[in-house]
Every structure is written in C-alpha cells, then in structure tokens.
Scaffold this motif. Structure first.
Motif, short mmCIF file in Angstrom:
data_model
loop_
_atom_site.label_atom_id
_atom_site.label_comp_id
_atom_site.label_asym_id
_atom_site.label_seq_id
_atom_site.Cartn_x
_atom_site.Cartn_y
_atom_site.Cartn_z
N SER A 79 10.25 10.72 -14.42
CA SER A 79 10.64 10.27 -13.15
C SER A 79 11.79 9.61 -12.96
O SER A 79 12.73 9.93 -12.00
CB SER A 79 9.54 9.45 -12.43
OG SER A 79 8.33 10.23 -12.43
N GLY A 92 5.62 20.33 -5.64
CA GLY A 92 5.64 18.97 -6.05
C GLY A 92 6.54 18.14 -4.93
O GLY A 92 7.03 18.73 -4.07
N ASP A 125 7.15 16.04 -11.06
CA ASP A 125 5.84 16.69 -10.71
C ASP A 125 5.80 18.14 -11.37
O ASP A 125 4.78 18.76 -11.44
CB ASP A 125 5.63 16.69 -9.42
CG ASP A 125 5.37 15.45 -8.74
OD1 ASP A 125 4.94 14.56 -9.24
OD2 ASP A 125 5.45 15.23 -7.52
#
Length: 306
Positions: free
Chosen positions: A231, A252, A257
């Motif tokens: 992330s 996502g 994601d």
C-alpha cells in the motif's frame, strides 16, 4: 515468453552488476523474461541489452519508455542496439507517461498524449523494420537523410505499449504488437482491456495482440504486513487517473487491492486467473516486498509454473 519478473536493483551499489546477478537467479529459477522500468535513473534499453547479452536464457524488455521527452530516431537506435546485443530477444515497451513527471521533469506540456503515441509508433515502426523513415506528423518529424539501421538487428523489435485507457488501447491495437497493462486485475483485463485492444487489432488487420500483464505480487506467509508495505509503495499510482480507473475496474479501491499476495496456491491460482482473462504473458513486479527469502520463493513458484 510466458512468465517473467521485473527487476529493480536501483538501491544496489552498482545497478548494472546487481541487475545481471538478479537476472542470473531468475533464469536459474526457470523464468523466461526480465523487464526493466524506466525512471530518471538508469537507461532501461541499455540495461536490458547488457543483461540480455550476459544471460542468453532470458528475453529482456523495457516497461516502459515514455514517449514525451524522447524521439523515435533516438529510441529506435537504442532498441535496435539492444536487439543486436541480445540476438533478437529484446522487447520495447512504450508509455504515454504522466502529467506530473512530463511537466515536472521535462518541462514539457502534457498535451495530446494519444496523438503523440500514434505518431511515435508510426515513425518508430518504420525505423525498426526498415532502418529508414520519412514521417512528418502534426507533433513530430522523423526522417533519415542517412541510414538508421543497426547491423545485427534484422529481426524487428516487438513494440508494446503500457496502455489501459480506451483511446490508448485503440492506438495500440492498430499500431503496436501488444500491451503492458500494470495494476489491472483479471476483471479489468477480461471485461475492458483485452476486448478493446483485440477489436482494434482485428479492425486494422493486425495479428492478435500480446497482453503482457505486469502484476505486483509475492509469495509470503506474512500477508497483512506485506500488503501494508505494498500500500505504501503503490500509493503513488492512485493519484494518476489512468491507474485509478483501472484499479476501480478491477474491483479495488487501493492499488494494493490488486496486488497478488499469499502462499503458493493463492499466487498460482491468481496467475491462472490472469491467463484466463486473456493475458498471454505474466510478469511479476514487487517480488522484493518481503525480503530475499520470499523473493526466491516467489521466483521458484513462477519458474515451476513456467
């Protein structure tokens, strides 16, 4: 090429030496290709040429050189030299680039990117296939008062584009040999990207395009911690509209994601999903997210799948 990895040794003491060593390990694991991103640092066609010459078992490619701040004559010379150095195992990736880096880095207005891509591809294909060009477009001119052929590069360099938006996919299908989508999950590939580029190629009378899916992922048991690191690393892409759109089309919310993170079964299943969605080749990036052991574990799995 079937399964490959993107190599990033930009933090090493010597990036070229480290890249060669990583590529040697990738080939030993059974992988078939190594790809190099283009930043404001190392020149990716040169890096690919050096690595490909040292490691004959691997195809090598760039993913990808922005068309802003470059010229088809210069890029053709780089690509043909890499093709001669690797005896036909080099693959050139091009990109539209971003407004942030184009205007912030080169001081060039990020205007009409798809029109520039079209003209760039048209001139570049003339150069890489014939060693000459006489192209005069609205945005650029590429002519050869002297020959532009590199001896040893007789095999035309495959031209791929990091395309994901509708206009770029149409241009790529009509003028390139394939695409290099990044952070595009199986849903986005199957429902949006592959149909669009395939239809464009068919309408232009061109062969079915290659779809080289660049996937950010790693085999690990520490899934939550690694996804958190992903992330942080991928947050940059969320501010770029083309990436934000394809992440959303993939189902996502964050770039992480669509990262493929898990054990061997999870990652192998996801690779198959990409292939089922229309990817002709899968290239893993970010395999260094959780250290040396997990990187080698990831490469061993990908090599076994290859």
């Amino acid at each position: 090429m079937t399964l490959g990895v993107a190599l990033d040794a930009s933090s090493a003491v010597n990036q070229v030496d480290a890249s060669v060593e990583l590529a040697r390990q990738a080939a030993a694991a059974g992988l078939t290709s190594a790809w190099f991103g283009q930043t404001f640092g190392a020149d990716s066609p040169q890096l690919a040429a050096l690595v490909g010459r040292e490691i004959p078992a691997l195809h090598v490619g760039t993913s990808a050189v922005p068309v802003f701040g470059r010229h088809p004559l210069t890029v053709s010379g780089q690509a043909q030299t890499a093709q001669a150095a690797t005896h036909g195992r080099y693959h050139l990736g091009l990109a539209l680039g971003t407004k942030l880096l184009t205007e912030g880095g080169f001081g060039l207005p990020f205007e009409r990117p798809v029109a520039r891509l079209r003209e760039f591809l048209t001139a570049l294909r003339q150069l890489t296939e014939t060693g000459s060009a006489d192209f005069r477009g609205q945005l650029l001119t590429a002519a050869t008062p002297i020959p532009a052929r590199v001896p040893g590069a007789e095999k035309p360099v495959p031209l791929l584009v990091a395309a994901m938006g509708p206009q770029a996919l149409r241009a790529s299908g009509e003028l390139a040999d394939g695409i290099l989508p990044y952070l595009a999950g199986p849903r986005a590939l199957e429902e949006h990207i592959v149909p669009a580029v395939t239809a464009a190629a068919e309408s232009a009378g061109r062969p079915a395009p290659r779809v080289v899916a660049l996937v950010h992922g790693v085999v690990t048991d520490d899934v939550d911690a690694v996804r958190e690191r992903a992330s942080e690393r991928l947050a940059f892409y969320e501010q770029i509209p083309s990436y934000a759109r394809v992440i959303e089309l993939s189902g996502g919310r964050r770039a992480s994601d669509v990262a493929v993170i898990g054990d061997e079964k999870k990652v192998a299943d996801e690779v198959r999903r990409y292939r089922d969605a229309g990817a002709t080749e899968v290239v893993f990036a970010g395999t260094d997210l959780s250290g040396e052991a997990d990187r080698l574990r990831t490469w061993d799995l990908l090599g076994s799948l290859a």
